[in-house]
Design an enzyme around this catalytic site. Structure first.
Site, PDB file in Angstrom:
ATOM      1  N   GLY A  10      -9.391  12.462   0.228  1.00 42.19           N
ATOM      2  CA  GLY A  10     -10.200  11.244   0.188  1.00 42.19           C
ATOM      3  C   GLY A  10     -11.625  11.533   0.644  1.00 42.19           C
ATOM      4  N   ASP A  35       3.732  11.867   0.185  1.00 43.34           N
ATOM      5  CA  ASP A  35       3.542  10.425  -0.023  1.00 43.34           C
ATOM      6  C   ASP A  35       3.967   9.720   1.264  1.00 43.34           C
ATOM      7  OD1 ASP A  35       3.673   7.749  -0.647  1.00 43.34           O
ATOM      8  OD2 ASP A  35       4.566   8.058  -2.625  1.00 43.34           O
ATOM      9  N   ALA A  59      -5.011   6.135   3.036  1.00 47.60           N
ATOM     10  CA  ALA A  59      -5.014   4.665   3.032  1.00 47.60           C
ATOM     11  C   ALA A  59      -5.191   4.155   1.616  1.00 47.60           C
ATOM     12  CB  ALA A  59      -6.166   4.144   3.904  1.00 47.60           C
ATOM     13  N   TYR A  60      -4.838   2.901   1.437  1.00 42.44           N
ATOM     14  CA  TYR A  60      -5.190   2.157   0.217  1.00 42.44           C
ATOM     15  C   TYR A  60      -6.502   1.457   0.547  1.00 42.44           C
ATOM     16  CZ  TYR A  60      -4.711  -1.126  -3.697  1.00 42.44           C
ATOM     17  OH  TYR A  60      -4.904  -1.849  -4.843  1.00 42.44           O
ATOM     18  N   THR A 100     -10.634  -0.351  10.446  1.00 42.36           N
ATOM     19  CA  THR A 100     -11.800  -0.878   9.745  1.00 42.36           C
ATOM     20  C   THR A 100     -12.447  -2.067  10.449  1.00 42.36           C
ATOM     21  OG1 THR A 100     -12.409  -2.038   7.694  1.00 42.36           O
ATOM     22  CG2 THR A 100     -10.140  -2.217   8.349  1.00 42.36           C
ATOM     23  N   ASP A 101     -13.734  -2.263  10.177  1.00 42.98           N
ATOM     24  CA  ASP A 101     -14.444  -3.469  10.648  1.00 42.98           C
ATOM     25  C   ASP A 101     -13.854  -4.730  10.010  1.00 42.98           C
ATOM     26  OD1 ASP A 101     -15.406  -2.438   8.180  1.00 42.98           O
ATOM     27  OD2 ASP A 101     -17.293  -3.515   8.362  1.00 42.98           O
ATOM     28  N   TYR A 124      -6.711  -6.431   2.541  1.00 44.28           N
ATOM     29  CA  TYR A 124      -6.979  -5.075   3.020  1.00 44.28           C
ATOM     30  C   TYR A 124      -7.061  -5.081   4.551  1.00 44.28           C
ATOM     31  CZ  TYR A 124      -9.808  -0.966   4.233  1.00 44.28           C
ATOM     32  OH  TYR A 124     -10.282   0.175   4.833  1.00 44.28           O
ATOM     33  N   LYS A 128      -4.535  -3.209   7.175  1.00 45.44           N
ATOM     34  CA  LYS A 128      -5.018  -2.199   8.129  1.00 45.44           C
ATOM     35  C   LYS A 128      -4.692  -2.626   9.563  1.00 45.44           C
ATOM     36  CE  LYS A 128      -7.096   1.062   7.512  1.00 45.44           C
ATOM     37  NZ  LYS A 128      -6.650   2.462   7.281  1.00 45.44           N
ATOM     38  N   TRP A 149     -18.237   0.799   6.487  1.00 47.85           N
ATOM     39  CA  TRP A 149     -19.223   1.073   5.428  1.00 47.85           C
ATOM     40  C   TRP A 149     -19.466   2.592   5.265  1.00 47.85           C
ATOM     41  CZ3 TRP A 149     -23.824  -2.933   5.187  1.00 47.85           C
ATOM     42  CH2 TRP A 149     -23.317  -4.228   5.293  1.00 47.85           C
TER      43      TRP A 149
HETATM   44  N1  LIG Z   1     -14.471   3.679   2.845  1.00 50.03           N
HETATM   45  C1  LIG Z   1     -14.898   2.840   3.770  1.00 50.03           C
HETATM   46  O1  LIG Z   1     -15.982   2.236   3.657  1.00 50.03           O
HETATM   47  C2  LIG Z   1     -14.058   2.591   5.005  1.00 50.03           C
HETATM   48  C3  LIG Z   1     -14.517   1.646   5.946  1.00 50.03           C
HETATM   49  C4  LIG Z   1     -13.754   1.429   7.087  1.00 50.03           C
HETATM   50  C5  LIG Z   1     -12.582   2.148   7.312  1.00 50.03           C
HETATM   51  N2  LIG Z   1     -12.156   3.038   6.368  1.00 50.03           N
HETATM   52  C6  LIG Z   1     -10.906   3.761   6.627  1.00 50.03           C
HETATM   53  O2  LIG Z   1     -11.207   5.142   6.729  1.00 50.03           O
HETATM   54  C7  LIG Z   1     -10.108   5.921   6.236  1.00 50.03           C
HETATM   55  C8  LIG Z   1     -10.607   6.889   5.169  1.00 50.03           C
HETATM   56  O3  LIG Z   1     -11.174   6.131   4.111  1.00 50.03           O
HETATM   57  P1  LIG Z   1     -11.746   6.828   2.795  1.00 50.03           P
HETATM   58  O4  LIG Z   1     -12.936   6.048   2.378  1.00 50.03           O
HETATM   59  O5  LIG Z   1     -11.812   8.304   2.976  1.00 50.03           O
HETATM   60  O6  LIG Z   1     -10.573   6.467   1.768  1.00 50.03           O
HETATM   61  P2  LIG Z   1     -10.256   7.146   0.356  1.00 50.03           P
HETATM   62  O7  LIG Z   1     -11.410   7.934  -0.148  1.00 50.03           O
HETATM   63  O8  LIG Z   1      -9.680   6.064  -0.496  1.00 50.03           O
HETATM   64  O9  LIG Z   1      -9.106   8.191   0.738  1.00 50.03           O
HETATM   65  C9  LIG Z   1      -7.813   7.775   1.062  1.00 50.03           C
HETATM   66  C10 LIG Z   1      -6.864   8.840   0.562  1.00 50.03           C
HETATM   67  O10 LIG Z   1      -5.512   8.387   0.823  1.00 50.03           O
HETATM   68  C11 LIG Z   1      -4.740   8.759  -0.315  1.00 50.03           C
HETATM   69  N3  LIG Z   1      -3.517   7.971  -0.426  1.00 50.03           N
HETATM   70  C12 LIG Z   1      -3.371   6.742  -0.972  1.00 50.03           C
HETATM   71  N4  LIG Z   1      -2.068   6.386  -0.960  1.00 50.03           N
HETATM   72  C13 LIG Z   1      -1.402   7.419  -0.392  1.00 50.03           C
HETATM   73  C14 LIG Z   1      -0.018   7.669  -0.131  1.00 50.03           C
HETATM   74  N5  LIG Z   1       0.941   6.783  -0.443  1.00 50.03           N
HETATM   75  N6  LIG Z   1       0.324   8.839   0.468  1.00 50.03           N
HETATM   76  C15 LIG Z   1      -0.625   9.756   0.783  1.00 50.03           C
HETATM   77  N7  LIG Z   1      -1.937   9.589   0.529  1.00 50.03           N
HETATM   78  C16 LIG Z   1      -2.309   8.428  -0.052  1.00 50.03           C
HETATM   79  C17 LIG Z   1      -5.662   8.522  -1.486  1.00 50.03           C
HETATM   80  O11 LIG Z   1      -5.198   9.207  -2.621  1.00 50.03           O
HETATM   81  P3  LIG Z   1      -5.560   8.606  -4.082  1.00 50.03           P
HETATM   82  O12 LIG Z   1      -7.066   8.670  -4.175  1.00 50.03           O
HETATM   83  O13 LIG Z   1      -4.842   9.502  -5.002  1.00 50.03           O
HETATM   84  O14 LIG Z   1      -5.068   7.177  -4.081  1.00 50.03           O
HETATM   85  C18 LIG Z   1      -6.981   9.089  -0.956  1.00 50.03           C
HETATM   86  O15 LIG Z   1      -7.089  10.471  -1.211  1.00 50.03           O
HETATM   87  C19 LIG Z   1      -9.087   4.897   5.722  1.00 50.03           C
HETATM   88  O16 LIG Z   1      -8.145   4.661   6.738  1.00 50.03           O
HETATM   89  C20 LIG Z   1      -9.902   3.645   5.501  1.00 50.03           C
HETATM   90  O17 LIG Z   1      -9.113   2.480   5.602  1.00 50.03           O
HETATM   91  C21 LIG Z   1     -12.871   3.285   5.232  1.00 50.03           C
END
Ligand SMILES: NC(=O)c1ccc[n+]([C@@H]2O[C@H](COP(=O)([O-])OP(=O)(O)OC[C@H]3O[C@@H](n4cnc5c(N)ncnc54)[C@H](OP(=O)(O)O)[C@@H]3O)[C@@H](O)[C@H]2O)c1
Length: 280
Positions: A10, A35, A59-60, A100-101, A124, A128, A149
């Protein structure tokens, strides 16, 4: 230390793994190799590995799709986190969960501290928050890092979207009634390393310093990139979306301050470093 990292492919995982690998033996996994919704698979994997830490970045994360596909969002963010937290406890590992925020409702008039009441307004955020509950109840030796963000290499994010649109269009309209703290994944990864090194326990807010609206963020992106596109502020109602978003979700990195841990840089400085990487 031996560290298992979920969600390694991710956006965050892409920079987290090399940062953790500087001083640790890391074991990255993603959905193809593990998974997290499959409890037996998680048990087999972590029992064989016997890590010191499990860093859970899987995460989703599609906020709008989570409204339509609530079951999948909760399978991954709530039950998947339960599976990993519970198994981390069973194998004697510490557990680090990213949240997350969006666990907050956005009604505050000052940055949210770690102890403020949560009240998510979209699915979402609820999924979380359920992951936070499982983390706290099933794995006593845990750290929860709430961030916001995110931008960085290894994924489409707000910065890359604005750059792409600004290069194509002479004018952009961006919402001005949601405020938060943009966070560079590299800075989040460094604070993660620091917290792991301190054997941190409890809930921490970790975002880049300062805050802005999406409109202000877009203006600074375009300005720093030297693109002559006009950016105009508009209300969220201009772009109706399935998920409601908090109008104000600025995180106060209060526990980092309490513990004298170095605060992540101002988001404008972080953005400059990220744009430098993209241009290089
Ligand atoms: N992005 C933001 O702005 C943000 C903000 C606040 C908090 N966060 C948190 O920060 C963390 C990292 O976020 P990120 O932006 O890096 O997310 P991301 O790019 O969506 O990466 C999440 C990874 O989890 C994988 N995944 C999904 N379902 C899975 C499953 N069942 N088993 C194993 N892996 C699975 C996804 O694979 P696929 O791509 O194949 O689905 C993806 O590679 C998360 O906990 C997110 O909630 C993110």
């Amino acid at each position: 230390m031996k560290i298992a990292v979920t969600g390694a492919n991710g956006m965050l995982g892409t920079v987290l793994c090399p940062a953790l690998a500087r001083d640790n033996e890391i074991h990255p996994s993603d959905i193809d190799s593990l998974d997290i919704t499959d409890l037996q698979a998680v048990r087999t994997y972590l029992r064989d590995l016997k890590p010191d830490w499990v860093v859970h970045a899987a995460a989703y994360t599609n906020v709008d799709n989570a409204e339509k596909d609530q079951l999948l969002a909760n399978r991954v963010n709530a039950m998947g986190t339960r599976n990993v937290a519970q198994t981390a406890a069973e194998v004697g590992a510490r557990f680090l969960y990213y949240s997350t925020d969006y666990v907050f409702d956005g009604q505050a008039d000052r940055p949210y501290r770690e102890w403020d009441a949560t009240n998510p307004i979209n699915e979402y955020g609820r999924s979380k928050l359920a992951g936070e509950f499982y983390t706290r109840s099933l794995c006593p030796r845990h750290a929860i890092l709430r961030t916001s963000w995110l931008f960085g290499p290894g994924g489409v994010n707000f910065v890359t979207k604005i750059l792409e649109r600004a290069r194509k269009l002479g004018e952009l309209r961006v919402v001005d009634d949601q405020r938060g703290s943009p966070t560079f994944t590299r800075d989040l990864a460094e604070t993660t390393l620091c917290l792991i090194g301190n054997d941190a326990l409890g809930t921490y807010h970790v975002s880049n310093s300062g805050d802005c609206s999406w409109f202000e963020f877009a203006q600074v992106i375009v300005g720093q990139a030297g693109i002559a596109t006009q950016v105009h502020p508009v209300p969220s109602s201009t772009f109706p979306s399935p998920a409601r978003r908090p109008t104000y979700s600025v995180l106060d990195n209060y526990l980092l301050k309490c513990e004298g841990i170095g605060l992540p840089a101002d988001w404008r400085d972080a953005l400059r470093r990220y744009l430098g990487e993209i241009q290089a």
